[in-house]
Design an enzyme around this catalytic site. Structure first.
Site: not given
Ligand code: FBP
Length: 547
Positions: A142, A172-173, A200, A202, A240, A247, A249, A308, A422-423, A425
């Site tokens: 990053r 985007d960044d 992404t 996202d 429950y 996830m 962002r 999130e 993370y599971e 990605r």
């Molecule tokens: P990108 O915008 O770089 O694709 O990242 C997506 C993401 O998975 C988001 O959904 C999450 O908030 C963030 O990365 C988590 O970042 P890190 O991997 O640094 O914990």
């Protein structure tokens, strides 16, 4: 590398591509473009790469001779399923133009470019990664490329390897960085083109020209499988409430898509919370209403999907976070020098405006501490590290306890917290993502061969069969506007949030009362890679509804 049977079988999968990428290509120029906002400022900052036309490719019989070139590639930011196929599509595209062309992968993300950490990617390497998830072929990172010294270092390293084009696979960044780098190289006449690829999970990097970012499809399918499994467990044990943070962002695209796929009892959409100017208490009340109504039917179980980024969209919290962002940028050293979280909270509370200080000091300490965590290199709050799902469970619990005392609630409430991120990605890309990413890689190779820079590879018409997809390029500046980052205004790609007047959100609104009161769960099951097309090649509901 020890390969699973699925990996071995998947290596043989041949991605489907649009007709225009199957042989000779003609690049057709469309209309000149403008940025989405702040046109005058962006045009001034990108004098060499602003206003370029949209491009689309057409199949052509014309045979062209392409010189051998060296190209560099990086993977940037969070992992997304399909990154390896962008690289294999790029590699195959370059080799089909000239078998002497070379592809270099810079290691560990953008820092690989400045530190000159690289590996040549030959077919011996690439072939092991075809149709696999992950970014492990060259790694990701990053690091933000924004200083001129970094650009000059990058250029020097490219020259050493004879590289005349860079492909930046990122969100985007990272694509903002790609645009800035493209402009810098163009201004210097440096002889290095820069092409971006929209990545992404996202799903927030999209426009009419970029219908979706890669990885969104697979990640949503993985989360929806897991949500479906949990719903079936909830409906079996009936004891429950599962609060599932997803996830994504800032934008709620993932939560919304998963809701459309699984029909949970509650799905929060951050963009709606902001539009209705809701407080955290009102968000909790909405969930409590559902819990109370379901208890009347003896259903003391359920699922709640939480994007999130929710906290950033509750107006009072948004204002607080914006103040915190500026303050943490300004007083970084002072805050880091403080020893305890308590001292940090007190230091910050004193410097906030009265309203934000009031919100901040009323938050549970653990939650307030999470708001003070380091920002990522792009200045974003690390929302994945904020336990919104636990906060909501505690708040719902407190409210139903009160209602019970008042005789207004007869049921039971037990919450279980989950976070799915993370599971999803690095899952093996779905057929859609495998095809889409391979096509994007091929597209980048064509843009390079055509001498383009400052463009993002674009493949459109994605709800049609892959043969009918339209490949081409979109100038990155077209997606930009000015935003406040680290306390200063910067040109950045505008994040695409959920649109409340669009069909995906409207479909949720039309159905959510029924999904809340009745148990109408859908269990999507795992991604299928082999089998009937209606099972294996489905796009997301978001894409289908946006069509
Ligand atoms: P990108 O915008 O770089 O694709 O990242 C997506 C993401 O998975 C988001 O959904 C999450 O908030 C963030 O990365 C988590 O970042 P890190 O991997 O640094 O914990």
């Amino acid at each position: 590398m020890i390969k699973s049977p699925l990996q071995i079988a998947r290596e043989k999968y041949v991605p489907k591509v649009p007709v225009s990428l199957k042989g000779g290509v003609k690049v057709v120029e469309g209309n000149k473009t403008e940025s989405v906002a702040d046109q005058a400022e962006i045009a001034k900052m990108f004098p060499n790469t602003y206003g370029m036309p949209v491009l689309s490719f057409e199949a052509s019989d014309e045979k062209k001779d392409y010189p051998a070139i060296n190209v560099g590639v990086i993977l940037s930011g969070g992992q997304a399923p399909g990154g390896h196929n962008v690289i294999s599509g790029l590699f195959d595209g370059l080799k089909s133009q000239n078998s002497d062309s070379k592809l270099y992968g810079f290691l560990g993300g953008p820092s690989g470019l400045t530190d000159n950490e690289y590996q040549e990617l030959t077919s011996d390497v690439i072939d092991h990664y075809r149709n696999t998830g992950g970014f492990d072929i060259i790694g990701s990172g990053r690091t933000k490329l924004e200083e001129e010294a970094q650009f000059d270092q990058t250029l020097e390293n490219c020259k050493k390897l004879g590289i005349s084009a860079l492909v930046i696979i990122g969100g985007d960044d990272s694509n903002t960085n790609a645009a800035v780098l493209a402009e810098y190289f163009a201004a210097k006449d440096a002889g290095v083109q820069v092409i971006g690829v929209p990545k992404t999970i996202d799903g927030d990097l999209k426009t009419d020209m970029i219908e979706t970012s890669f990885g969104f499809d697979t990640a949503c399918k993985v989360y929806s499988e897991l949500i479906g499994n949990i719903q079936r467990d909830a409906n079996s044990a009936k004891k429950y409430y599962h609060f599932i943070k997803l996830m994504g962002r800032s934008a709620s695209h993932i939560a919304l898509e998963c809701a459309l796929q699984t029909q949970p009892n509650v799905a929060i959409v951050s963009e709606e919370v902001e539009a209705k100017n809701m407080t955290l208490d009102q968000v909790v009340d909405q969930i409590v209403d559902v819990v109370v109504k379901r208890a009347e039917n003896d259903e003391n179980f359920g699922t709640v999907l939480i994007p999130e980024g929710l906290v950033e969209f509750i107006p009072a919290m948004k204002a607080l976070i914006a103040e915190l962002n500026d303050m943490l940028a300004k007083y970084e050293d002072e805050v880091n020098a403080l020893e305890s979280n308590k001292e940090r909270r007190e230091f910050v509370a004193e410097k906030l405006s009265a309203d934000s200080s009031d919100v901040f000091t009323k938050l549970p300490n653990s939650f307030a501490n999470q708001l003070l965590l380091d920002r990522d290199p792009h200045g974003n709050v690390q929302v994945s590290m904020i336990d919104t799902e636990k906060l909501l469970i505690d708040m719902v619990k407190a409210k139903v306890k009160k209602l019970k005392k008042e005789g207004k609630f007869n049921g039971k409430f037990k919450g279980q917290a989950h976070f799915f991120g993370y599971e999803g990605r690095c899952a093996a890309p779905s057929n859609f993502d495998a095809d889409y990413t391979y096509s994007l890689g091929n597209t980048a190779a064509v843009l390079i061969a055509d001498g383009k820079t400052g463009y993002m590879a674009s493949v459109r018409n994605l709800t049609a069969p892959a043969e009918e997809w339209v490949a081409g390029g979109v100038p990155v500046t077209m997606l930009m506007n000015m935003e406040r980052r680290h306390g200063a205004m910067k040109p950045v790609i505008q994040k695409a949030l959920v649109k409340l007047d669009d069909k995906p959100y409207q479909t949720l609104v039309e159905n959510r009362t029924a999904w809340a009161q009745n148990t109408q769960y859908v269990y999507p099951g795992p991604i299928q890679y082999f089998g009937p097309s209606e099972v294996c090649d489905q796009t997301t509901k978001t894409l289908q509804l946006e069509k």
